[in-house]
Design a protein around this motif. Structure first.
Motif, PDB file in Angstrom:
ATOM      1  N   UNK A  12       0.794  -1.063  -0.052  1.00 28.15           N
ATOM      2  CA  UNK A  12      -0.088   0.133   0.137  1.00 28.15           C
ATOM      3  C   UNK A  12       0.849   1.367   0.154  1.00 28.15           C
ATOM      4  N   UNK A  13       1.936   1.278   0.737  1.00 28.62           N
ATOM      5  CA  UNK A  13       2.648   2.434   0.991  1.00 28.62           C
ATOM      6  C   UNK A  13       3.517   2.615  -0.381  1.00 28.62           C
ATOM      7  N   UNK A  14       4.076   1.733  -1.055  1.00 29.13           N
ATOM      8  CA  UNK A  14       4.829   1.889  -2.341  1.00 29.13           C
ATOM      9  C   UNK A  14       4.083   2.270  -3.248  1.00 29.13           C
ATOM     10  N   UNK A  15       2.733   1.558  -3.710  1.00 32.98           N
ATOM     11  CA  UNK A  15       1.980   1.904  -4.688  1.00 32.98           C
ATOM     12  C   UNK A  15       1.428   3.274  -4.623  1.00 32.98           C
ATOM     13  N   UNK A  16       0.794   3.520  -3.306  1.00 36.01           N
ATOM     14  CA  UNK A  16       0.202   4.849  -3.168  1.00 36.01           C
ATOM     15  C   UNK A  16       1.064   6.106  -3.295  1.00 36.01           C
ATOM     16  N   UNK A  17       2.282   5.961  -2.520  1.00 34.32           N
ATOM     17  CA  UNK A  17       3.113   7.120  -2.607  1.00 34.32           C
ATOM     18  C   UNK A  17       3.661   7.279  -4.267  1.00 34.32           C
ATOM     19  N   UNK A  18       3.838   6.328  -4.984  1.00 29.00           N
ATOM     20  CA  UNK A  18       4.400   6.410  -6.196  1.00 29.00           C
ATOM     21  C   UNK A  18       3.294   7.113  -7.007  1.00 29.00           C
ATOM     22  N   UNK A  19       2.115   6.478  -6.695  1.00 32.38           N
ATOM     23  CA  UNK A  19       0.971   7.014  -7.679  1.00 32.38           C
ATOM     24  C   UNK A  19       0.412   8.716  -7.123  1.00 32.38           C
ATOM     25  N   UNK A  20       1.062   8.883  -5.878  1.00 33.77           N
ATOM     26  CA  UNK A  20       0.721  10.354  -5.789  1.00 33.77           C
ATOM     27  C   UNK A  20       1.748  11.035  -6.310  1.00 33.77           C
ATOM     28  N   UNK A  21       3.084  10.690  -6.555  1.00 27.24           N
ATOM     29  CA  UNK A  21       4.224  11.367  -7.142  1.00 27.24           C
ATOM     30  C   UNK A  21       3.717  11.585  -8.633  1.00 27.24           C
ATOM     31  N   UNK A  56       8.397  16.021 -21.930  1.00 24.04           N
ATOM     32  CA  UNK A  56       9.024  15.096 -21.874  1.00 24.04           C
ATOM     33  C   UNK A  56       8.578  14.510 -20.542  1.00 24.04           C
ATOM     34  N   UNK A  57       8.421  15.284 -19.446  1.00 26.77           N
ATOM     35  CA  UNK A  57       8.221  14.849 -18.106  1.00 26.77           C
ATOM     36  C   UNK A  57       6.464  14.099 -18.066  1.00 26.77           C
ATOM     37  N   UNK A  58       5.724  14.760 -18.932  1.00 25.19           N
ATOM     38  CA  UNK A  58       4.175  14.402 -18.752  1.00 25.19           C
ATOM     39  C   UNK A  58       4.242  13.223 -19.462  1.00 25.19           C
ATOM     40  N   UNK A  59       5.106  13.055 -20.735  1.00 23.54           N
ATOM     41  CA  UNK A  59       4.787  11.856 -21.537  1.00 23.54           C
ATOM     42  C   UNK A  59       5.268  10.491 -20.421  1.00 23.54           C
ATOM     43  N   UNK A  60       6.578  10.650 -20.002  1.00 23.10           N
ATOM     44  CA  UNK A  60       6.971   9.779 -19.080  1.00 23.10           C
ATOM     45  C   UNK A  60       6.007   9.340 -17.955  1.00 23.10           C
ATOM     46  N   UNK A 249      18.088  14.374  -7.021  1.00 26.60           N
ATOM     47  CA  UNK A 249      17.262  13.527  -7.790  1.00 26.60           C
ATOM     48  C   UNK A 249      18.118  12.622  -8.584  1.00 26.60           C
ATOM     49  N   UNK A 250      19.093  13.223  -9.320  1.00 32.57           N
ATOM     50  CA  UNK A 250      19.811  12.340 -10.516  1.00 32.57           C
ATOM     51  C   UNK A 250      21.057  11.843 -10.186  1.00 32.57           C
ATOM     52  N   UNK A 251      21.962  12.626  -9.253  1.00 31.48           N
ATOM     53  CA  UNK A 251      23.063  11.926  -8.694  1.00 31.48           C
ATOM     54  C   UNK A 251      22.931  10.805  -7.980  1.00 31.48           C
ATOM     55  N   UNK A 252      21.834  10.599  -6.950  1.00 27.27           N
ATOM     56  CA  UNK A 252      21.886   9.340  -6.469  1.00 27.27           C
ATOM     57  C   UNK A 252      21.391   8.213  -7.159  1.00 27.27           C
ATOM     58  N   UNK A 279      13.577   9.371  -9.934  1.00 25.79           N
ATOM     59  CA  UNK A 279      13.243   9.830 -11.347  1.00 25.79           C
ATOM     60  C   UNK A 279      11.629  10.417 -11.335  1.00 25.79           C
ATOM     61  N   UNK A 280      10.897   9.761 -10.818  1.00 24.84           N
ATOM     62  CA  UNK A 280       9.464  10.407 -10.881  1.00 24.84           C
ATOM     63  C   UNK A 280       9.127  11.559  -9.783  1.00 24.84           C
TER      64      UNK A 280
END
Length: 341
Positions: A12-21, A56-60, A249-252, A279-280
């Motif tokens: 629930x945490x993984x899917x909800x947080x990534x969906x929110x992002x 680009x960000x919207x398409x991804x 965001x990108x270096x890590x 990335x998200x």
């Protein structure tokens, strides 16, 4: 194709947080595109790069990210090799496009503020469009060639819960990741940091020249001095936020991806999944940094919100006794900077 066993709470945490992002990323980037489409005054050469980044960000966010969210919910990849090719290609392709677009935007803003004459000569609308077409085409070839020549394929990666470019030989993976970092990540990072540092320095130097002359002028409205200082602080904070968000965001993400996919260090599944989140998260942050913090886009945002009164926002133009062409150009550049950020 199956993810390891997870508790219901973790699912629930993984899917909800990534969906929110992903929802935030879609909403923010849709706003940038709508604002540009509604307001012709926003269709400048500088904002052309902002809109390209948003596309680009919207398409991804619309193509690649939902498949990962669904995979986290279901616990397995259910979209076959065709879906894997689509997700893997657009993830790599649009990630590279976003990175290079942000670097080009840094150069654009550097020239606009520090080298205004060079900016007018180089960054015409036709040249910007040609540069964007070339950039998008080159990145498509960069991602496609390893697959077309048989060096790699798009395959599901359990740690990322997404499809990645999988090379048939481990040595090719290390070479690709090294070239990716050496030719794209590191140059983009240095370009963004260097350009925005020089922009911030130019604003500071301008105020150092203008404010003393204002303080010695009779009948001075001291609010102009305070506004100049506040504007410098605001621009500096914006530039710091731009560089910091990019680096965080990108270096890590690149470091984790390089270590895990190169089999140099064991990375846990939760650690590998952090790459997907980073990335998200960058796609969700970009419209707010490049769009909402731009005054022209912010005014257009209020117009899109129902029952919200729109107020004209005026950027203070600090006048100086020195009316030489160099000082005038510098003063105009700082006004441009304020409007850009």
């Amino acid at each position: 194709m199956e993810l390891p066993h997870r508790t219901s709470g973790l699912i629930a945490f993984q899917s909800t947080s990534l969906l929110l992002i992903d929802i935030i990323a879609i909403g923010g980037n849709v706003f940038i595109c709508l604002a540009t489409a509604r307001n012709p005054s926003l269709r400048t050469s500088t904002n052309l790069w902002v809109t390209a980044l948003a596309i680009a960000d919207l398409t991804r966010s619309c193509i690649a990210a939902p498949l990962t969210v669904a995979t986290l919910i279901c616990g397995r990849w259910n979209y076959g090799s065709g879906g894997c090719i689509i997700q893997g290609f657009f993830t790599y392709y649009l990630t590279l496009v976003s990175l290079l677009t942000m670097a080009f935007m840094a150069v654009n803003r550097y020239c606009r503020v520090v080298k205004p004459a060079l900016y007018l000569k180089i960054f015409t609308r036709k040249r910007c469009v040609a540069a964007l077409i070339s950039l998008w085409t080159l990145m498509a070839l960069t991602v496609s060639i390893p697959v077309l020549v048989g060096w790699a394929e798009f395959a599901f990666h359990v740690g990322y819960a997404a499809c990645v470019l999988h090379f048939h030989k481990p040595s090719l993976t290390v070479i690709f990741l090294t070239l990716d970092a050496g030719l794209i990540l590191i140059p983009c990072t240095l370009t963004i940091a260097g350009c925005y540092l020089k922009v911030s320095r130019a604003v500071r130097e301008h105020n150092d020249q203008v404010i003393p002359s204002l303080q010695g002028a009779p009948n001075l409205d001291f609010q102009l001095v305070n506004r100049a200082t506040i504007e410098e602080i605001r621009v500096t904070k914006t530039l710091f936020l731009l560089v910091s968000t990019f680096a965080l965001c990108w270096i890590p993400a690149y470091v984790i991806g390089f270590l895990s996919r190169g089999n140099l260090v064991h990375i846990s599944l939760q650690g590998a999944l952090a790459v997907t989140y980073l990335v998200g998260l960058n796609s969700a942050c970009n419209p707010f940094i490049y769009g909402y913090m731009n005054r022209s886009f912010r005014v257009e945002l209020w117009k899109l919100i129902p029952c919200k009164r729109t107020e004209n926002q005026v950027v203070p133009h600090v006048l100086s006794k020195d009316t030489s062409p160099q000082t005038y150009t510098r003063s105009q550049a700082v006004v441009v900077t304020a409007k850009s950020f």
